[in-house]
Write a protein that holds these residues in place. Structure first.
Motif, mmCIF file in Angstrom:
data_model
loop_
_atom_site.group_PDB
_atom_site.id
_atom_site.type_symbol
_atom_site.label_atom_id
_atom_site.label_comp_id
_atom_site.label_asym_id
_atom_site.label_seq_id
_atom_site.Cartn_x
_atom_site.Cartn_y
_atom_site.Cartn_z
ATOM 1 N N UNK A 1 0.886 -1.210 0.017
ATOM 2 C CA UNK A 1 0.005 -0.020 -0.136
ATOM 3 C C UNK A 1 0.892 1.227 -0.139
ATOM 4 N N UNK A 2 1.904 1.396 0.857
ATOM 5 C CA UNK A 2 2.771 2.340 0.934
ATOM 6 C C UNK A 2 3.365 2.743 -0.538
ATOM 7 N N UNK A 3 3.706 1.472 -1.191
ATOM 8 C CA UNK A 3 4.488 1.739 -2.441
ATOM 9 C C UNK A 3 3.582 2.267 -3.460
ATOM 10 N N UNK A 4 2.250 1.703 -3.500
ATOM 11 C CA UNK A 4 1.057 2.206 -4.352
ATOM 12 C C UNK A 4 0.767 3.751 -4.372
ATOM 13 N N UNK A 5 0.705 4.186 -2.899
ATOM 14 C CA UNK A 5 0.222 5.218 -2.666
ATOM 15 C C UNK A 5 1.527 6.209 -2.846
ATOM 16 N N UNK A 6 2.538 5.793 -2.640
ATOM 17 C CA UNK A 6 3.759 6.791 -3.162
ATOM 18 C C UNK A 6 3.997 7.053 -4.582
ATOM 19 N N UNK A 7 3.328 6.193 -5.385
ATOM 20 C CA UNK A 7 3.456 6.405 -6.851
ATOM 21 C C UNK A 7 2.515 7.384 -7.231
ATOM 22 N N UNK A 8 1.117 7.212 -6.568
ATOM 23 C CA UNK A 8 0.113 8.223 -6.745
ATOM 24 C C UNK A 8 0.508 9.597 -6.268
ATOM 25 N N UNK A 9 1.144 9.753 -5.240
ATOM 26 C CA UNK A 9 1.791 10.830 -4.831
ATOM 27 C C UNK A 9 2.665 11.721 -5.658
ATOM 28 N N UNK B 1 -5.577 1.967 7.738
ATOM 29 C CA UNK B 1 -5.243 3.297 7.209
ATOM 30 C C UNK B 1 -4.174 3.312 6.025
ATOM 31 N N UNK B 2 -3.066 2.398 6.236
ATOM 32 C CA UNK B 2 -2.251 2.488 5.042
ATOM 33 C C UNK B 2 -2.885 2.048 3.845
ATOM 34 N N UNK B 3 -3.645 1.013 3.902
ATOM 35 C CA UNK B 3 -4.228 0.400 2.532
ATOM 36 C C UNK B 3 -5.217 1.301 2.299
ATOM 37 N N UNK B 4 -6.126 2.345 3.067
ATOM 38 C CA UNK B 4 -6.982 3.135 2.688
ATOM 39 C C UNK B 4 -6.156 4.230 2.045
ATOM 40 N N UNK B 5 -5.002 4.433 2.299
ATOM 41 C CA UNK B 5 -4.233 5.644 1.733
ATOM 42 C C UNK B 5 -4.120 5.578 0.223
ATOM 43 N N UNK B 6 -4.015 4.383 -0.277
ATOM 44 C CA UNK B 6 -3.946 4.112 -1.637
ATOM 45 C C UNK B 6 -5.195 4.817 -2.298
ATOM 46 N N UNK B 7 -6.499 4.749 -1.768
ATOM 47 C CA UNK B 7 -7.629 5.105 -2.200
ATOM 48 C C UNK B 7 -7.599 6.707 -2.115
ATOM 49 N N UNK B 8 -7.083 7.211 -0.936
ATOM 50 C CA UNK B 8 -7.222 8.477 -0.688
ATOM 51 C C UNK B 8 -6.023 9.465 -1.652
ATOM 52 N N UNK B 9 -4.999 8.702 -1.996
ATOM 53 C CA UNK B 9 -4.115 9.513 -2.719
ATOM 54 C C UNK B 9 -4.720 9.362 -4.225
ATOM 55 N N UNK B 10 -5.177 8.206 -4.604
ATOM 56 C CA UNK B 10 -5.906 8.400 -5.844
ATOM 57 C C UNK B 10 -6.745 9.278 -6.265
#
Lengths: 488, 488, 488, 488
Positions: B283-291, B401-410
């Motif tokens: 999740x951190x990895x995916x969210x970082x890409x969106x960020x 929270x970490x896994x929902x951050x992917x959705x939040x960032x997107x």
């Protein structure tokens, strides 16, 4: 050489066709203006009517109220919320300097300010009190009911810390709010300027009064109770022994401790009520900003649909409309966007308070409903208990409805966008519409839940479900059992 | 023949009008550039400010950290996740070769590799252990509480098999990830490159340490317990008899079996913790890409809104903006699309692990909360129990929270798209916006549920509801009852 | 007069500029074709690869299977479902003539057909049986458990009546299905044609076999049970007295009645299983049609993204692409629309069966899970019970997942639409995309709930919640209590 | 000078090219008309078919019904709802004058009207009755079951007050409704005009008859009960003492009081049934308006898709289509918008009634299902009880389904918009489609919940959940216990 002028005239016609569709268009316009003439009369009637309404609105409160001071409001949230924050400061929350100042740039936060010191001191005092409560609760059997003091004091402590942090951001938030307000369409009347501030004052006043009434009733029933279970000869000492049992569980009775306990109780009760009111007040402010925008859109809609601007100069006004519209809608869209961003910023700042407020209300309603099954030992108890329960439910409903009004107002914009006539429909209106549809503008509890009207039903459903299950564990507590305390 | 030049001049003018709107446009431009000149100063200030910030950011960690090695990260997920996988390999999971290699093309999976053999061996061993647990549980009365060992060992076994399958796909996945990363806008600073890897390391380290601490506490309390119920004279034997009762339910005590049981316990505990951490890390990895994409959009937004590029050459820059924009947005859209596809691929690969992780946490929190009603027999037990419960809830919250951050960032991308000015608004931005609105980019549990912040509340609500019902069946288990075991 | 030719040449240039953007465009094309040449090689590789794949796919099953008959499928739903309906007709459902015909126009329904008469006769017989069950249940204390026979027989009766009504609409439905199938892009390989029919056959076969196995086990355990509680000397009579207690509650034992009861039991059990399988089979058919469309879109996407068609003739192909695209997308959109309408029609026709199937499964899982708390009196009982429970849960899961696959496949189209390159993006693609986003294409239970993957979780949650509550009323039923019957 | 004519002819051609794309377009048209000729025959067939259908529809009811009076309906809601309101006025609700008038402008509300006075008098009387009930309930132990009289009388009182307020708005609402109806596409047949009014009458008639039947059964079982527990010698007095126990709890028996109680009972029962019927009737009206619009769209769709208008004059009809379409769609969109606004206004007016109706039904179904566990003391009781339960569930289902039909019909518009061919697709259709997609047109319960088909399932789920929990507190009430009353 005669054909050359002919050629030239063709030139002219061709040019004309490009610039103006000439005849066909003219016929259209004749037809249009004929169609519009019917609206002419109703147009003037409408305008006069609106102007009259404005005058009436402007005169009405002047005559009835008279206090020009309060009336010369500039309709800003900063001004409206000033006295609310002043009260909060008195109760050791939100230590910001300059809350009653004319301009948000007067606001400032400093760690060395007397307000901040008082706030920090009270946080330390609350922490001690919370520790004592925790100690007492953990040394007794734990149940859904017995953890009430921890939940109560813990929430208050959390809100205090959050409000201290909020106070640091408050000057910037108010500056941003000020910027957004400057950009919004101006209020048409003094009355509409005055309205938001008035609602906020009324909510605060009513909330404070009911909270005060509840505290008085609580004292009456506690005195009643203490006199029954008199441990000592001194009735005042009995009262304090009872209401601050978490202190005297570890310490012996002294007047100083008793007064500290009382002070803690009064302040905690206020803060516990204040957090709900604060969420309401911010919601009122945000909803008012959306309403300000919506009022402007409604006026525009009224002008467009009920009478066409200056039909005698139809052609020009038509051009005017066509040229103006995209800019008009673009401005409105940016204003809407700004309020959305403001809403987001405020939500980030207060969403922890919102979540504490909602979970607190949910827990306390469950506890109180459970206690309603007990037989009341005295009339004083019954009056206090039912007043307190109704106040609690009413407050929860009020905070739910006020906070969901932000979402409702933000969706209302759509209603006016739907009525934009075909002629004014342009990409900007389309973009505006799509943004309103796809955005979910709400306050939230840490983004875990969003405050809409549907939440009310699901909260109610949750309460009923939990209550039905909890009733099974309920045993009628003898409220005359002097070893237990229900005041804290 | 004089009219012919006149005709010709008209020609020129007509042509001009088609190619350039000449005067009107020029006036517009003069007006525009006049309006823009006001921004000129703030523009340079803004640029300098940003450049300064970059320098500060670049210098700051260099000075404070000093270890250049870790700092020369290229910001790729492959590199960041390398050491995490190395640890997993040590615990018989994810047998991929080349996880610490510079490039994802070094990755390979082979059935004959020593890692794979070790992994297969451990799966066989776990299967045996699971069989023993199942045998013991089925031979005793079944309750919500007693099936805990099966759930625990079954989940571990399932995750092991899934991770073996995942290892086979890992090289391709990392190659795809590499391709997506190459296509993304470059990091502006070394710090932002370093950030994702750092977060992943910290999560892994903290998770491992807490998990280790919990295991130590578990051992302490088990030793305490075993010494109380000493079946035999040997305290070590007592300990093993207790913690691996599923083995010694069918076999008599031998040191080899005891060591095997201990080895199984340690490894299972790690894997049970690792599955949550793995979901977090992906999740951190995916969210970082969106960020990374969002950061680029924010910079663009800043440039557009705060200062217009080279206002002295406004006309050219205007053309530049108009020409560049569609391409710029088209590229960003394709990048966004690629991350979405990456997210989909990763979700397909790990969604079974996600589901096992979430259902496990849900079940264990219910069981542990139920047990919290028991009176703790000793301080060691109480410390272990509450540490374990808080760790469990904290871990569940963290993974949610970490896994929902992917959705939040997107979704955050939308915020920048909303602020695109009218002039840059083009079909490509519109398409991009609509795709962001309508896509639901999340990790999921087998597509049965999507990991968003709202899930947290519904999980919490489910736990409370189940707990309230389960409490009714609860009887206080005497933890000093030596016939039962709570260690597995 | 020299200026006139000059004027004329200007004319030509002006005309040129309007019809062709000449130089600028040519330069663009040169640049473009240069850019495309790089893809040339990979293009041929890609094509060859795809062609090879097709050949492999075409050859593979020919060699491995060999039965050309089954293989010469035309991929139509009518043909695939033929044998399924034949089986249903044998069990007195769906009395349509010509189900195994080559063309759906051969289908017909008539009230005077022998199939219809048999069906009506069986409905009358089931009605009598249902009446007897109702009589017995109402004359005993009612509980969640005891109403099982009514639910079972009532559902079967309802499904019989619905299926009779469905049979009347079947010819028209199949004709519409045929029309939709004709309009769809053709299958590329014989294998893909064969696939849907094969899946349907396998589901039917597996379902029938498991259902048969369950019935045998049920008989074994009933015989076991009957021999224990032997009321009479005749073991066969004992068995019938037990399994058809609702008949012998009002009538005395005769062989004819026993056989009628047995016949009813066998047929009811089949129909009870068949309704789930029917929903699955229709879902497979609908999902296959969406997949057929998606496969075509994937091929198109592959062509567009991996290699540009005939880059040597770029200019023409570009025109080709630009001209073809809107038509191509318009066709696909209409095909998608047609499948949606087909889906709607099928849903209207079978949604009552879907609802009966889902509520039945929900109820029976709850009942069976509750019974799982009983201690099993014998191994035969235990084997039957757990086989039956796992079969029930597996069937429910299968019907949920297959029916949600219709929705999943319909959403998958979006993935291909997202990848349409900027150049092919046209209003038709936009319209197609928006329709896919906003439509919710699913099967439903009378529109009260839609069959998506999220439903699975909510059904599971409901089962757990109800189960936790129901357990409280559960008392261990003595299965050796010969006065009660658990076979019906 | 010869080149000038040449120049001139070029001029003409250029002009031609701009106005008509000449050759290319002509070829297209030839191709198109060739393609369309195939549809020619089916076109005439289709038209004749539709015309025949209309004639059949028009003739059919004329012959079968014969009462021209009822048939000469103008299809307006005002006319359809007239007799319904007349009945309501007889039962002291909705005191509006002129409900049976031809035109909504005849409607008026006045505080001095005899209807209003009667209504106010009955509200006062109900308030007294409610006070008595409240007094009795609060003086006895409170349970889920015992508060039934308060809920019943409280709801009736609330509905009365709301209906009085609604009566004041009714004239304006009907005028708005009239305006909307005028703007809608005209009904094609007399039958479709007559349909809405007929449905409303049937619903009202059926509702009244069932409600009356229930009341008779209630009286029979009450008389039966009263004669068993005869407190006095007079059977009539016994009956009244029982059915109006809240009155005779504080007062001694007098005939006047008994009659007043009976009068209250009859009227309250009617009003309690009427609120459900009123929600149904408004829903039928709103859904009929959407259907009227949808019918028009279906006709248009039929014309467009099955045969092209006058293919012999293709070119002209093509222009016609292209010119007409945007206006046609714009009109339909505004009509749709108007019905949405009407729906909003009606929802604001009746949503409190809707909420009271739904919560009442939810509560009463729970209570009645709980009571169904009691053993019925007599056949009269059993018949009354099960009739009452089935009526209650049926009524709840009916009100749910009718009110959700508003939403269903409003979504149905989308189906026709989806089938608009590419050629007629224009920004207006796009805007219409987007508005239909994004609007949620439903009746609601104070906006807390929206009345859609999904609500039915969630209501059913809630009832099952609450029921399962409530059963735990259930003790079999002895209905022959003469100290308790179950009639009120």
């Amino acid at each position: 050489m005669k054909i050359l002028p002919k050629l030239e005239s063709k030139w002219r016609r061709l040019k004309k066709r490009v610039t103006r569709p000439s005849l066909v268009r003219k016929l259209d316009l004749v037809h249009e203006s004929a169609r519009k003439k019917a609206f002419q009369e109703s147009c003037d009637t409408y305008k006069n009517q609106i102007e009259n309404e404005y005058e009436i609105r402007n005169n009405l409160p002047k005559l009835s109220h008279g206090d020009r001071e309060a009336f010369l409001s500039d309709g800003s949230f900063h001004q409206a919320v000033g006295r609310v924050l002043l009260v909060a400061e008195f109760f050791a929350m939100m230590p910001v300097k300059g809350v009653t100042g004319k301009h948000p740039s007067d606001l400032s936060f400093s760690w060395r300010n007397i307000r901040t010191c008082f706030s920090l001191l009270f946080i330390a005092s609350s922490l001690a009190n919370f520790g004592l409560s925790l100690f007492k609760v953990l040394n007794n059997p734990i149940s859904f009911n017995s953890i009430k003091p921890i939940i109560f004091r813990g929430s208050v402590l959390l809100v205090l810390i959050v409000s201290l942090n909020l106070a640091r951001q408050w000057p910037q938030l108010m500056m941003y709010w000020h910027t957004v307000e400057k950009g919004l369409p101006q209020y048409k009347t003094q009355l509409s300027k005055w309205k938001m501030g008035h609602t906020i004052s009324m909510v605060m006043l009513l909330g404070m009064m009911l909270s005060f009434a509840e505290h008085i009733l609580s004292m009456v029933s506690a005195i009643n109770y203490a006199s029954f279970c008199n441990r000592t000869a001194d009735p005042i000492q009995n009262y304090f022994l009872r209401t601050n049992d978490e202190i005297f569980y570890v310490a012996s009775y002294t007047t100083a401790l008793a007064l500290w306990g009382k002070f803690q109780n009064v302040y905690s009760t206020f803060i516990w009520n204040y957090m709900d009111m604060f969420v309401m007040i911010v919601s009122i402010g945000l909803a008012a900003k959306f309403r300000q925008l919506n009022d402007d859109l409604r006026n525009f809609k009224g002008m467009v649909s009920k009478c066409i601007l200056k039909p005698s100069k139809w052609q020009r006004s038509n051009n005017f409309l066509q040229n103006m519209s995209p800019t008009y809608w673009s401005e409105r869209r940016i204003q809407y966007r700004n309020i959305c961003i403001l809403c987001d910023k405020m939500d980030d700042a207060i969403s922890l308070i919102t979540m504490v407020s909602f979970s607190n209300n949910l827990y306390f309603i469950c506890v109180q409903l459970l206690r309603s099954l007990n037989t009341m030992p005295s009339v004083a108890h019954a009056v206090y208990f039912y007043f307190s329960l109704i106040f609690l439910i009413g407050r929860t409903l009020a905070v739910s409805l006020y906070s969901s009004s932000v979402h409702d107002e933000s969706r209302l914009t759509l209603r006016y966008l739907r009525c934009v006539p075909k002629e004014s429909w342009c990409p900007e209106v389309k973009r505006f519409t799509e943004e309103v549809i796809s955005d979910e503008v709400t306050l939230s509890g840490m983004k875990f839940f969003h405050l809409t009207r549907k939440l009310v039903l699901s909260v109610a459903g949750t309460i009923v479900t939990y209550e039905l299950v909890l009733i099974q564990f309920h045993e009628d507590n003898d409220l005359w059992d002097c070893d237990q305390s229900y005041y804290s």
